[in-house]
Enzyme design. Structure first.
Site, PDB file in Angstrom:
ATOM      1  N   GLU A   1       0.128  -1.378  -0.158  1.00 21.46           N
ATOM      2  CA  GLU A   1       0.149  -0.305   0.050  1.00 21.46           C
ATOM      3  C   GLU A   1       1.045   1.256   0.292  1.00 21.46           C
ATOM      4  OE1 GLU A   1      -3.284   0.005  -0.009  1.00 21.46           O
ATOM      5  OE2 GLU A   1      -3.434  -1.794  -0.406  1.00 21.46           O
TER       6      GLU A   1
ATOM      7  N   SER B   1     -48.136 -18.385 -17.688  1.00 19.39           N
ATOM      8  CA  SER B   1     -49.621 -17.623 -18.463  1.00 19.39           C
ATOM      9  C   SER B   1     -49.609 -16.307 -17.950  1.00 19.39           C
ATOM     10  CB  SER B   1     -50.378 -18.842 -18.143  1.00 19.39           C
ATOM     11  OG  SER B   1     -51.084 -19.451 -18.738  1.00 19.39           O
TER      12      SER B   1
END
Length: 785
Positions: free
Chosen positions: A84, A359
């Site tokens: 980092e 449906s």
């Protein structure tokens, strides 16, 4: 000329520098203050409900362990510094050398190898600023980093960073991460474990060792290589640490947290909007949602207890989405039937599950497009007859054909053939566009799509959003759970989608009017709520050929009022001979809808749907039918089966409101003529009206010659041993078109919606005459208990 050019550039440079300096000073002036409280505590995001009341923090206090720097081993500190901020001890908050080096490294070795921000800058960003990549934010970040370095020591800054950074799995800080991933205290971490943790903050979700062990291992090995490169470890130590498989390092524990189905969806939605999950744990966001605590409580109670419905077993699944019809704001999500209050984030059946809609697709794929494009009326006559498309013969749920039926009747009793014809008449591409405007994108479209035979299926979230548009005068609002987010610096981001006019108001109203008939007199009557104006549609999918019994694979119900819309799916994870939706349980989707909708609507005024000026009424026979204004037919609605004489249409006057009684008289004569024709046909096999008490002819369960329970859209039929000859009327429903050339069903497709069960188990009572079309001399129905 050269001198003037150089002078011009010089002056321009001064101006640009001046403007930048002035702008930078303005940004610095607006920078937030260095609040010690914000520096020293992990900034978990907070979720608020629809009334702006706090629901919860994204992570609980148990995942916020703090540890002083002197208890963090040097190996752990060095692992973080290597990946980092290797020059952390040398710079004053901004490392220009690191920025240049990171740029070169990313070009040579690939993006993400090194970052340009220092640990000090990252701490500032996590504590005070929004994640937006703007010049303003970068200027403020640099300014606050320099200021922070003057106020705190390097050791204090590193300690705050290690206790604040997010590691995934809800873990803030290195002490919490050590416990979550390894079940250890941070002081007991070995070199390989330290390197794994140090590699997580850049992409906590992407490098999550539980979900992506290979990526996590590659990232750990990179950290170890950087530690060796910067002189923190030897070559031997590096190789020994790299030889340990990540899977062998992890703690074997299934952690619980306070996630539920709704917050699951909030996090997923924020990801879709570009806000990563790790930012929820580090940026202290205020997330204002659409959550209705009362509606969620009702939904959970209906799904997770047997107080309302007698569920068949613990493996029976259900997914429910309830949303505001007018806005698309999601009020409640039932993503699982798990009775535990706190469970680890898992599969959400309401938002992640996709199944063929059966449906429930008919209004979206067939009748909606037909009204929108062709301006069909609700009385449009469609001949229900055997059809063959691309080598496939389609059937109805009752294995019968019904001659000329109105669009209303076809939808009321969920006949398949009229739906397929309607989509073909409107055009498959028109149906595809119509569905996409309702939030259901389709890559391709085939005849089976008219009856819900989708390749990839839909989720309850998608279906609820689509149906809500019918109840909202054709305006579609993308279903959403987040209204806005507020960053630490007070800036707001509106995340509400913009409304879209997906269809004409006449299409929305006419579909709604027909779906009201479905609920009051058709296949969906078990979902009806007396006194509440309600529209809705059932949907089921037939069992595979190799499974015998009376039931379906999936059972759906989607419906809406002017206030709320909801879609419900029920079924099982895997379909087998021992695991499918039995006939008596196929009604649970309707009952779930009914119980939730009735309780959330209690005490709330729910007006009926308002007919727009673009629609006009006509009374035909014993039914009020709807027409797009100006399209009331001259003859077609009267002369259904009579031969058409040349020029007869031109000579017929247009039907007006004053002619309604004449239309009724004419219609009665037509019906009398039809009855005479049918009497003459009784010598052969008669076309019967829908009767749920009649079992499919020629299809029996192996070893069973007795009459079967009633069927509606046909779960009662189940699958039986196929007869020697089925005359093209048997077969499967909604087969995956991908498996068939041209996208057709493997067998003869046909949807089926379920009737009332005989023994009331898990479904309540229902009219024994259910299945007989309204207006055809059926006895009055008893009130459902």
């Amino acid at each position: 000329m050269a001198y003037r050019t150089m002078l011009a550039f010089f002056i321009f440079g001064i101006l640009v520098t001046g403007v930048f300096a002035f702008t930078a000073m303005a940004y610095v002036k607006e920078a937030p203050k260095l609040n010690p409280e914000q520096l020293n505590s992990p900034m978990s995001s907070t979720i608020y409900d629809m009334n702006n009341k706090k629901i919860m923090d994204v992570a609980g206090e148990e995942y916020r362990k703090m540890v002083p720097l002197d208890q963090v081993p040097k190996s752990v500190q060095n692992a973080f510094l290597s990946v980092e901020d290797v020059r952390f001890w040398d710079h004053h908050g901004i490392d220009f050398k690191r920025i240049a080096g990171a740029t070169v490294a990313n070009i040579k070795e690939g993006f993400g190898v090194e970052g340009g921000s220092t640990i000090t800058q990252q701490l500032v960003k996590m504590s005070f600023l929004s994640p937006e990549k703007t010049i303003e934010r970068k200027v403020q970040e640099a300014y606050l980093a320099l200021k922070l370095e003057r106020k705190y020591t390097k050791e204090e800054i590193l300690e705050m960073y290690l206790n604040k950074v997010y590691f995934g799995e809800g873990a803030y800080g290195v002490a919490t991460a050590a416990d979550v991933y390894f079940g250890k205290s941070v002081k007991d971490l070995n070199l390989s474990e330290a390197a794994l943790l140090a590699g997580l903050p850049q992409r906590p979700s992407g490098y999550n060792p539980y979900e992506n062990p290979e990526l996590a291992e590659n990232r750990r090995d990179l950290v170890l290589s950087l530690m060796h490169e910067h002189g923190y470890i030897t070559e031997k130590e590096k190789k020994e640490a790299q030889s340990i498989p990540v899977k062998d390092m992890l703690k074997k524990q299934k952690r619980k947290n306070t996630y539920n189905s709704f917050t699951d969806r909030v996090i997923e939605e924020l990801k879709e909007k570009g806000i990563d999950e790790d930012k929820l744990y580090t940026l202290g966001l205020k997330i204002y949602t659409t959550f209705d605590p009362k509606a969620q409580k009702i939904t959970d109670k209906v799904l997770k207890t047997d107080e309302y419905i007698d569920y068949p077993d613990d493996k029976f699944r259900a997914g429910v989405v309830l949303l505001d019809t007018k806005t698309g704001e999601v009020r409640a999500i039932g993503g699982s039937r798990d009775s535990e209050a706190e469970i680890q984030r898992g599969f959400n059946y309401a938002t992640q599950m996709k199944r063929q809609p059966g449906s429930t697709a008919k209004p979206i794929m067939a009748y909606g497009p037909a009204i929108e494009k062709l301006k069909w009326s609700t009385y449009e006559q469609i001949k229900d007859e055997e059809i063959e498309l691309n080598g496939k013969v389609f059937k109805n749920w009752d294995n019968r054909f019904h001659g000329n039926v109105s669009m209303r009747t076809a939808l009321q009793w969920s006949y398949n053939i009229p739906a397929i014809k309607a989509m073909q008449e409107a055009g498959p591409e028109e149906a595809k566009k119509f569905a996409e405007k309702l939030g259901i994108p389709l890559d391709e479209i085939f005849p089976a799509y008219a009856i819900g035979g989708f390749k990839d299926g839909v989720s309850p979230l998608q279906l609820a959003g689509a149906y809500a548009a019918f109840g909202n005068e054709g305006v579609f609002n993308e279903p959403h759970t987040v209204r806005k987010i507020v960053y630490l610096d007070g800036k707001e981001k509106n995340l509400q989608p913009k409304p879209v006019q997906a269809m004409s108001d006449y299409t929305a109203y006419m579909i709604t009017d027909m779906l009201k008939t479905v609920v009051t007199e058709g296949t969906g009557d078990m979902a009806n709520i007396p006194g509440l104006p309600l529209a809705g549609k059932t949907g089921t999918n037939e069992l595979p050929d190799d499974i015998y019994g009376y039931g379906v694979t999936d059972a759906w119900f989607a419906g809406y009022t002017t206030r709320y819309s909801a879609a419900v799916w029920t079924g099982y994870d895997e379909i087998s001979q021992e695991s499918f939706v039995q006939m008596q349980d196929s009604h649970n989707a309707k009952l779930i809808f009914k119980h939730i909708m009735s309780e959330v609507s209690e005490g709330i005024e729910t007006p009926d749907f308002t007919m727009p000026s673009s629609v006009e009424k006509r009374t035909i026979g014993n039914r009020v039918e709807l027409f797009v204004k100006g399209t009331a037919p001259v003859k077609k609605q009267i002369n259904i089966n009579k031969p058409v004489k040349k020029n007869e249409v031109e000579n017929k006057p247009e039907i007006t409101e004053e002619d309604d009684e004449k239309v009724e008289d004419s219609d009665e004569k037509i019906e009398e003529k039809e009855r005479e024709n049918k009497d003459q046909e009784k010598s052969g096999e008669q076309e019967k009206k829908p009767d749920p008490n009649v079992e499919n002819e020629g299809r029996k369960k192996p070893g069973d010659n007795n009459p079967k329970p009633p069927s509606e859209e046909n779960p009662g039929q189940g699958n039986k041993q196929p007869p020697a000859e089925n005359n093209g009327q048997g077969g499967n429903n909604n087969r995956n078109p991908e498996n068939n050339e041209g996208g057709n069903d493997k067998e003869n497709p046909g949807n089926k919606d379920s009737p009332p069960p005989e023994d009331n188990k898990g479904a309540g009572d229902s009219d024994e005459n259910k299945g007989k079309p309204a207006g055809q001399n059926q006895p009055p129905k008893e009130k459902e208990e």
